[in-house]
Scaffold this motif. Structure first.
Motif, PDB file in Angstrom:
ATOM      1  N   VAL A 127      -0.157  -9.932   2.124  1.00  0.00           N
ATOM      2  CA  VAL A 127      -1.487  -9.346   2.309  1.00  0.00           C
ATOM      3  C   VAL A 127      -1.560  -8.647   3.659  1.00  0.00           C
ATOM      4  O   VAL A 127      -2.059  -7.517   3.773  1.00  0.00           O
ATOM      5  CB  VAL A 127      -2.579 -10.433   2.191  1.00  0.00           C
ATOM      6  N   GLU A 128      -1.047  -9.297   4.705  1.00  0.00           N
ATOM      7  CA  GLU A 128      -1.115  -8.715   6.050  1.00  0.00           C
ATOM      8  C   GLU A 128      -0.333  -7.411   6.133  1.00  0.00           C
ATOM      9  O   GLU A 128      -0.756  -6.458   6.810  1.00  0.00           O
ATOM     10  CB  GLU A 128      -0.580  -9.727   7.063  1.00  0.00           C
ATOM     11  N   TRP A 129       0.808  -7.344   5.465  1.00  0.00           N
ATOM     12  CA  TRP A 129       1.628  -6.122   5.422  1.00  0.00           C
ATOM     13  C   TRP A 129       0.796  -4.926   4.963  1.00  0.00           C
ATOM     14  O   TRP A 129       0.890  -3.826   5.533  1.00  0.00           O
ATOM     15  CB  TRP A 129       2.817  -6.378   4.490  1.00  0.00           C
ATOM     16  N   LEU A 130      -0.050  -5.125   3.983  1.00  0.00           N
ATOM     17  CA  LEU A 130      -0.843  -4.021   3.446  1.00  0.00           C
ATOM     18  C   LEU A 130      -2.190  -3.858   4.149  1.00  0.00           C
ATOM     19  O   LEU A 130      -2.763  -2.770   4.117  1.00  0.00           O
ATOM     20  CB  LEU A 130      -1.055  -4.229   1.944  1.00  0.00           C
ATOM     21  N   VAL A 131      -2.703  -4.922   4.774  1.00  0.00           N
ATOM     22  CA  VAL A 131      -3.917  -4.766   5.584  1.00  0.00           C
ATOM     23  C   VAL A 131      -3.627  -3.854   6.773  1.00  0.00           C
ATOM     24  O   VAL A 131      -4.443  -2.999   7.150  1.00  0.00           O
ATOM     25  CB  VAL A 131      -4.433  -6.138   6.063  1.00  0.00           C
ATOM     26  N   GLU A 132      -2.453  -4.026   7.373  1.00  0.00           N
ATOM     27  CA  GLU A 132      -2.115  -3.278   8.589  1.00  0.00           C
ATOM     28  C   GLU A 132      -1.693  -1.846   8.306  1.00  0.00           C
ATOM     29  O   GLU A 132      -1.677  -1.020   9.217  1.00  0.00           O
ATOM     30  CB  GLU A 132      -1.014  -4.013   9.349  1.00  0.00           C
ATOM     31  N   ASP A 133      -1.321  -1.519   7.064  1.00  0.00           N
ATOM     32  CA  ASP A 133      -0.887  -0.156   6.734  1.00  0.00           C
ATOM     33  C   ASP A 133      -1.816   0.407   5.663  1.00  0.00           C
ATOM     34  O   ASP A 133      -1.540   0.343   4.467  1.00  0.00           O
ATOM     35  CB  ASP A 133       0.558  -0.170   6.241  1.00  0.00           C
ATOM     36  N   ALA A 134      -2.939   0.973   6.114  1.00  0.00           N
ATOM     37  CA  ALA A 134      -3.960   1.456   5.176  1.00  0.00           C
ATOM     38  C   ALA A 134      -3.446   2.616   4.331  1.00  0.00           C
ATOM     39  O   ALA A 134      -3.795   2.727   3.148  1.00  0.00           O
ATOM     40  CB  ALA A 134      -5.211   1.884   5.947  1.00  0.00           C
ATOM     41  N   LEU A 135      -2.613   3.490   4.913  1.00  0.00           N
ATOM     42  CA  LEU A 135      -2.092   4.639   4.161  1.00  0.00           C
ATOM     43  C   LEU A 135      -1.189   4.167   3.026  1.00  0.00           C
ATOM     44  O   LEU A 135      -1.314   4.626   1.877  1.00  0.00           O
ATOM     45  CB  LEU A 135      -1.330   5.579   5.090  1.00  0.00           C
TER      46      LEU A 135
END
Length: 669
Positions: A127-135
């Motif tokens: 989840v954090e991987w994708l929270v931090e990379d919005a694009l």
């Protein structure tokens, strides 16, 4: 019998083409192997066509997951709302998935929270991987939007039950996999995100075989694209030629016969025919054979028309068979890729759930919980995920919670009706559940020790079918909690004892709190909401009990519920005021206020009389010789009053806590 271990093992080995079950992890699980073998034998005798779907065997243990009983699922509204007219559930609140695969897996995750810390942390990392990379999150969700339910479709393909549009959806989904795989591969994903298999062979075959807009059913025809089957293309060409002949026959016959009212038609009974109305004066040619007489017309056939009809019908039948053969070849190619397609479905489902949870976390300000080995629960600025999602952002009043050995493991929550006690209880339970699902949580900070179970007893309901009253249902559910909870559980109890008389209910509520506090097997983190304000006295006796209340603001006759949890106990419930808010007739509210005033006055008078009576008795008692230490210690006096033989172990422990408090009070006094 198919349930014997030797017979079950033989059935499984024969199906999977192996000589031992050791690769599947079943060698040390004889009961599991017997169950699987008996089930396989049953399927072989009843569902033989479905056996092709079973390609592997894996062991499964519920020890990895938190067990949630039916009442907890219902009270927390995980998948079904308890609101009249339907309301929002937790799954609906969290579901930002873009594919049926992700939606189904999210529902599974919510229903099976994890117990292993490493497994939970892996989901947090995803989840954090994708929270931090919005694009990246946006790009992945765009790709996921067009992916259908490939898991169910491939199962239908394997069972030869798939229809053309399902196959087209599968092909479109498979063509999106390379884009997804490329996005994931370039971003350095965490371990929980699996490599997405690219299934080009099946995707290409579907693209070559299926028509651009296939019909819903194979029997409707026109499923296979031109160029895929030479035989089919030839038959279609012959059919088109014969249909063109029939289509132009009407004009030719009009010119040949001079009959302007001549028409060529078709029905399922007679096939193709030539219809001439009775109003026509021209003679009918000799080669016309009368087939049917109508009120206003005659229908005829000719040898040429009948021959063309036979060619058309034969061609249609052969085309239908040729399409079925081509469809079978396509089906075989896709079935050959079934394992890779299922692997892709699982990888896509996991990615979709992680992307959806990341989107929710980013939109609503969720934070990553910190899992600790200690048995504690610390939440700062916690919010109820469902209620918060249905309110304008920033309007929900956040609250903290502290449950630990240092801060107290049992929180007694008092406060007015409608102040938010039940919302707070559910909020804490849902935050813990979300944390163990692997989701970020609606809070500014959360430190959570993994719990083994979440138990809830919230709301009042009866069970008329089994003849159980509201109070009986309440007692049965509470008994189940007390018998199954452990020291690592989270217990949420709302207004236990309200279904009976005041004294009975207060007695039961008091004993339950004491039991949870004093029983070595329990002592678990507990939230206990009540309108029995007398329960707050337990915090003075039991060292791990703390009091909290929902704050209110009184201004004259008006009461404002602040929905803020603060330390301390409440002394009023404001029930009459809530009745007024509910629209009760004014005379009912006015009379209720009068009765309440009388009851409170009587209670004060009774309390004062009891106090005076005790003072008189104390003064008239036999005088005791004073000691140099200033009289009998209260703890000693309490000890003299005890009937030790009648004390249960739990009562003894509670009494010890009381004596300890008396000793401390005297020392500090």
């Amino acid at each position: 019998s198919s349930w014997r271990l030797d017979a079950a093992s033989e059935t499984l080995c024969e199906h999977f083409g192996v000589t031992t079950l050791e690769p599947f992890g079943c060698e040390d699980a004889p009961l599991a192997a017997r169950a699987a073998g008996a089930l396989m034998a049953y399927l072989q005798s009843t569902q033989i066509a479905s056996l092709r779907q079973i390609t592997t065997l894996s062991t499964y243990s519920t020890a990895r997951f938190m067990s949630l009983d039916a009442q907890t699922r219902r009270n927390l509204e995980l998948v079904e709302s308890t609101s009249r007219g339907g309301g929002t559930t937790l799954v609906q609140t969290l579901d930002a998935t873009r594919s049926p695969l992700g939606g189904r897996l999210l529902r599974q995750w919510v229903g099976q929270p994890l117990l292993e810390r490493d497994d939970i942390e892996q989901r947090y990392d995803g989840v954090e991987w994708l929270v931090e990379d919005a694009l990246l999150r946006s790009q992945l969700r765009d790709q996921l939007r067009g992916i259908g339910d490939i898991e169910r479709i491939i199962n239908r393909v394997v069972n030869t039950q798939a229809q053309p549009r399902e196959m087209a959806s599968l092909g479109e989904s498979l063509r999106r996999l390379p884009g997804l795989a490329d996005l994931v591969g370039r971003s350095g994903p965490p371990p929980i995100v699996r490599d997405i298999p690219v299934v080009d062979r099946a995707a290409d075959e579907i693209g070559r075989a299926l028509a651009a807009d296939p019909p819903s059913l194979l029997s409707h025809g026109g499923v296979i694209r031109s160029g895929y089957s030479a035989e089919l293309d030839g038959l279609r060409e012959l059919l088109a030629r014969d249909r063109t002949y029939i289509a132009t026959l009407e004009q030719r016959e009009r010119e040949r016969t001079g009959i302007k009212g001549l028409k060529v038609g078709f029905n399922k009974v007679f096939g193709y025919y030539i219809e001439i109305s009775n109003a026509s004066r021209e003679p009918v040619p000799d080669d016309y054979l009368r087939k049917q007489t109508l009120v206003n017309a005659e229908r005829y056939i000719t040898p040429d028309l009948k021959e063309a009809e036979q060619r058309v019908l034969a061609a249609e039948e052969r085309i239908s068979q040729a399409e079925a053969d081509a469809w079978g070849r396509l089906n075989a190619v896709v079935v050959g890729e079934a394992v890779r397609i299922r692997d892709a479905a699982r990888a896509v489902a996991t990615l979709d759930v992680l992307a959806g949870l990341a989107e929710i976390a980013a939109q609503r300000g969720y934070t990553r919980p910190s899992l600790v080995n200690d048995d504690l629960l610390e939440i700062d600025g916690g919010r109820h995920p469902i209620v918060d999602a249905n309110m304008p952002r920033g309007e929900f009043v956040p609250n903290d919670v502290r449950l630990s050995d240092a801060d107290g493991r049992i929180a007694i929550l008092t406060g007015p009706n409608m102040a938010g006690k039940s919302t707070y209880l559910r909020q804490v339970a849902l935050i813990v559940l979300l944390a163990q699902v692997g989701s970020f949580v609606p809070a500014t900070r959360a430190r959570i020790g993994v719990v083994d179970r979440i138990f809830t007893r919230i709301g009042a309901q009866d069970d008329l079918a089994s003849g159980q009253s509201t109070f009986m249902v309440e007692m049965l559910e509470t008994a189940a909690i007390l018998n199954h909870a452990t020291s690592r559980s989270l217990v949420v109890l709302d207004e236990i004892g309200r279904g009976t008389s005041t004294y009975d209910g207060l007695a039961i509520a008091t004993s339950i709190v004491e039991y949870i506090h004093n029983t070595p097997r329990l002592g678990c983190k507990t939230l206990f909401a009540t309108h029995y304000h007398e329960l707050t006295a337990l915090a003075d006796i039991l060292p791990r009990v703390r009091n909290f209340r929902l704050d209110v603001l009184e201004a004259g006759d008006r009461v404002t519920f602040l929905h803020r949890v603060v330390p301390g106990g409440a002394d009023r419930s404001y029930g009459v005021y809530v009745a007024q808010l509910a629209g009760m007739p004014k005379q009912v509210v006015r009379r209720a206020s009068e009765v309440l005033t009388e009851l409170e006055r009587d209670a004060i008078a009774t309390s004062t009389a009891d106090h005076r009576r005790q003072s008189v008795l104390a003064q008239s008692a036999t005088p005791v010789q004073l000691t140099m230490f200033g009289g009998v210690h209260p703890a000693v006096a309490r000890l003299r009053e005890l009937e030790v033989d009648g004390l249960s172990p739990l009562d003894a422990l509670t009494t010890l806590y009381e004596l300890q408090r008396l000793a401390s009070d005297r020392d500090t006094g």
